[in-house]
Write a protein that holds these residues in place. Structure first.
Motif, PDB file in Angstrom:
ATOM      1  N   LEU A 168      -1.851   5.069  -1.654  1.00 21.87           N
ATOM      2  CA  LEU A 168      -2.546   5.510  -2.550  1.00 21.87           C
ATOM      3  C   LEU A 168      -3.808   5.910  -2.263  1.00 21.87           C
ATOM      4  O   LEU A 168      -4.117   7.335  -2.922  1.00 21.87           O
ATOM      5  N   GLN A 170       4.928   4.806  -5.112  1.00 24.17           N
ATOM      6  CA  GLN A 170       3.709   4.379  -5.758  1.00 24.17           C
ATOM      7  C   GLN A 170       3.974   4.604  -7.280  1.00 24.17           C
ATOM      8  O   GLN A 170       4.462   5.533  -7.780  1.00 24.17           O
ATOM      9  N   PRO A 171       3.167   3.449  -8.147  1.00 28.52           N
ATOM     10  CA  PRO A 171       3.814   3.670  -9.677  1.00 28.52           C
ATOM     11  C   PRO A 171       3.081   5.162 -10.206  1.00 28.52           C
ATOM     12  O   PRO A 171       2.054   5.259  -9.972  1.00 28.52           O
ATOM     13  N   TRP A 172       3.889   5.675 -10.971  1.00 23.08           N
ATOM     14  CA  TRP A 172       3.398   6.955 -11.624  1.00 23.08           C
ATOM     15  C   TRP A 172       2.186   6.533 -12.544  1.00 23.08           C
ATOM     16  O   TRP A 172       1.052   7.408 -12.544  1.00 23.08           O
ATOM     17  N   GLN A 173       1.848   5.432 -12.798  1.00 23.48           N
ATOM     18  CA  GLN A 173       0.764   4.986 -13.783  1.00 23.48           C
ATOM     19  C   GLN A 173      -0.662   5.113 -12.677  1.00 23.48           C
ATOM     20  O   GLN A 173      -1.634   5.408 -13.314  1.00 23.48           O
ATOM     21  N   ASP A 174      -0.525   4.928 -11.560  1.00 26.04           N
ATOM     22  CA  ASP A 174      -1.586   4.721 -10.746  1.00 26.04           C
ATOM     23  C   ASP A 174      -1.863   6.365 -10.563  1.00 26.04           C
ATOM     24  O   ASP A 174      -2.977   6.705 -10.448  1.00 26.04           O
ATOM     25  N   TRP A 194       8.604  -0.766  -7.304  1.00 29.27           N
ATOM     26  CA  TRP A 194       7.622   0.089  -6.688  1.00 29.27           C
ATOM     27  C   TRP A 194       7.262  -0.517  -5.166  1.00 29.27           C
ATOM     28  O   TRP A 194       7.087  -1.881  -5.244  1.00 29.27           O
ATOM     29  N   ALA A 195       6.828   0.304  -4.155  1.00 31.62           N
ATOM     30  CA  ALA A 195       6.175  -0.394  -2.959  1.00 31.62           C
ATOM     31  C   ALA A 195       4.875  -0.164  -2.928  1.00 31.62           C
ATOM     32  O   ALA A 195       4.489   0.621  -2.159  1.00 31.62           O
ATOM     33  N   ARG A 196       4.233  -0.962  -3.803  1.00 34.58           N
ATOM     34  CA  ARG A 196       2.728  -0.774  -3.742  1.00 34.58           C
ATOM     35  C   ARG A 196       1.946  -0.743  -2.372  1.00 34.58           C
ATOM     36  O   ARG A 196       2.111  -1.730  -1.718  1.00 34.58           O
ATOM     37  N   ASP A 197       1.014   0.247  -2.077  1.00 35.07           N
ATOM     38  CA  ASP A 197       0.436   0.374  -0.998  1.00 35.07           C
ATOM     39  C   ASP A 197      -0.682   0.900  -1.179  1.00 35.07           C
ATOM     40  O   ASP A 197      -1.054   2.189  -1.192  1.00 35.07           O
ATOM     41  N   PRO A 198      -1.961   0.181  -1.025  1.00 37.38           N
ATOM     42  CA  PRO A 198      -3.246   0.850  -1.446  1.00 37.38           C
ATOM     43  C   PRO A 198      -3.630   1.848  -0.521  1.00 37.38           C
ATOM     44  O   PRO A 198      -4.239   2.849  -0.834  1.00 37.38           O
TER      45      PRO A 198
END
Length: 483
Positions: free
Chosen positions: A317, A361-365, A310-314
């Motif tokens: 999101l 972004q992660p599906w969990q988020d 995942w390319a996490r990016d607050p």
């Protein structure tokens, strides 16, 4: 069945109704004490989110009034059920605690602890089906294993025939002689309180929580949208869906009653009823998966996806949560969710796909945000649907299916009724540019009173590039999975 003259505790949980409620039928003519326990510690991170708490408050108010009218008021408690209920049973002389079955992993663990505590005192916890059309153990493949694919599961449920006809609500209930005092509803703290803004201010315009609200919503659906459900359910600009999901989630109406009512309204025409009944069966399938794969809310059901890059990016999101992605159909859905505690089913798929595939972004988020903002937040359906969209469930959308938010908007909201309602800054754009405002000439934007980047954001990602990146990343994981 234990001492049939001793009182029984009726432990209401996710079955906040009187009609077709097996715990009321099982109580018979015994004295009863209806009780609801707000047990947030047991649920942990899966305690109801903000929107669901709003719903629960009003649903408990409705249930309390309905029970009081039948002679047995609802006792409200807060704390650990496995401590409170044995003490209450001892105080009232109740031989049994009657409750509807739950399927969430945390609830199953708590039921085991409670059953053991009651057993130690010579009492029983009796769990009764009623939240599903069929219990998860009833639906098995030819090999005896649980189903992993929806279509054969749905065929297997259909082969079992219609669910039993719904039971009527009891006319009167016999209360225990001296019911203890519980908490007032307000003390449960379920509603938004100052200094929080009242983010639920618009909810009552759309929703009437409680059994009477569920029956009214069902009647409205049967009289109108059901007849054109196959086509209309995909159009977010019209009332084409049932709106029953929060009522089913809280058990204000049973799925068996909805099933029988839909068939009856269509004169028993199963072919005409099939598109809607299939939605009830998807809910069943989600519970089937949750029962057999309790890790589903947190972990991908296809293990390879656990290492997905995942390319996490607050910031991305946050833009998605607030409906500021620059893609109108996605933003309309996210703003509908915030304002009304609900999002149209087609738009849920588009918005979820956008988060997971366009933004990586992660599906969990995404599932966590839905958990907090949906009045119908349901652990089985929410996690099964997010895993389907993300491609990591047992029966998932193929990884190469990446919804194009522009084409989806133009196809399912061609006149723009939905986008104009929830993204009013775009309201004066012509239909031609409504779902792609960045393509509108400067003169058209000026005429619509719109400055991109000021009144409405430019797209946070470019569709074609985001699609290529998603496919390249997903292909790697999917091919590893197949290897």
């Amino acid at each position: 069945m234990g001492n049939m003259d001793a009182p029984a505790l009726l432990w209401f949980r996710q079955d906040l109704r009187l009609a077709d409620n097996p715990i009321l039928a099982a109580a018979g003519h015994r004295p009863v004490l209806p009780v609801f326990v707000l047990d947030e510690a047991a649920a942990g991170r899966w305690a109801p989110g903000g929107a669901a708490r709003w719903w629960l408050h009003h649903s408990l108010a409705a249930l309390g009034a309905a029970l009081a009218a039948r002679g047995a008021p609802l006792l409200l408690l807060r704390g650990r059920a496995e401590a409170l209920l044995p003490a209450l049973a001892a105080r009232t002389g109740a031989a049994e605690v009657l409750a509807g079955r739950l399927y969430e992993p945390w609830a199953r663990a708590r039921d085991e602890r409670l059953a053991a505590a009651l057993r130690a005192e010579g009492r029983r916890l009796v769990l009764l089906p009623g939240a599903l059309l069929r219990e998860p153990e009833q639906v098995r493949s030819g090999s005896g294993r649980p189903y992993a694919i929806y279509t054969p599961f749905a065929r297997a449920v259909a082969a079992l025939g219609d669910p039993p006809p719904p039971l009527p609500a009891p006319e009167r209930l016999r209360p225990v002689p001296e019911a203890p005092e519980g908490e007032p509803l307000a003390a449960l703290g379920l509603l938004p309180t100052p200094p929080q803004p009242d983010w639920a201010a618009e909810f009552p315009a759309l929703w009437t929580p409680g059994e009477a609200g569920a029956q009214a919503r069902l009647a409205r659906f049967l009289a109108g949208p059901l007849r054109d459900y196959g086509a209309a359910r995909n159009n977010p600009g019209t009332e084409g869906t049932s709106g029953l999901s929060p009522h089913l989630r809280w058990g204000e109406v049973s799925p068996a009653q909805v099933w029988h009512a839909a068939l009856a309204a269509l004169g028993g025409d199963r072919a005409a009823a099939r598109p809607f009944l299939a939605e009830l069966l998807w809910r069943e399938f989600s519970y089937h998966l949750l029962w057999h794969r309790p890790e589903m809310p947190e972990a991908p059901l296809r293990p390879r996806f656990a290492a997905f890059p995942w390319a996490r990016d607050p910031a991305l999101l946050r833009a998605w949560r607030r409906g500021r992605t620059g893609y109108p159909i996605v933003d309309a859905g996210m703003r509908q969710l915030w304002r009304l505690g609900w999002m149209h089913n087609r738009v849920r798929m588009i918005a979820a796909s956008f988060l997971v595939k366009h933004l990586l972004q992660p599906w969990q988020d995404g599932a966590a945000w839905f958990w907090d903002t949906l009045v119908d937040a349901d652990l089985a359906s929410n996690s099964a649907s997010w895993q389907w969209v993300a491609g990591c469930g047992t029966d998932a959308a193929p990884y190469f299916r990446v919804f194009n938010p522009v084409l989806q908007g133009e196809r399912f909201d061609p006149a723009g009724r939905y986008v104009r309602r929830f993204v009013p800054e775009l309201a004066r754009l012509p239909d031609r540019y409504l779902h792609r405002p960045w393509e509108a000439p400067e003169a058209v934007l000026r005429q619509a009173g719109l400055a991109l980047g000021r009144d409405y954001p430019r797209p946070v990602v470019e569709h074609a590039a985001a699609r290529r990146r998603a496919l390249a990343t997903l292909r790697e994981v999917a091919e590893d999975d197949a290897a």
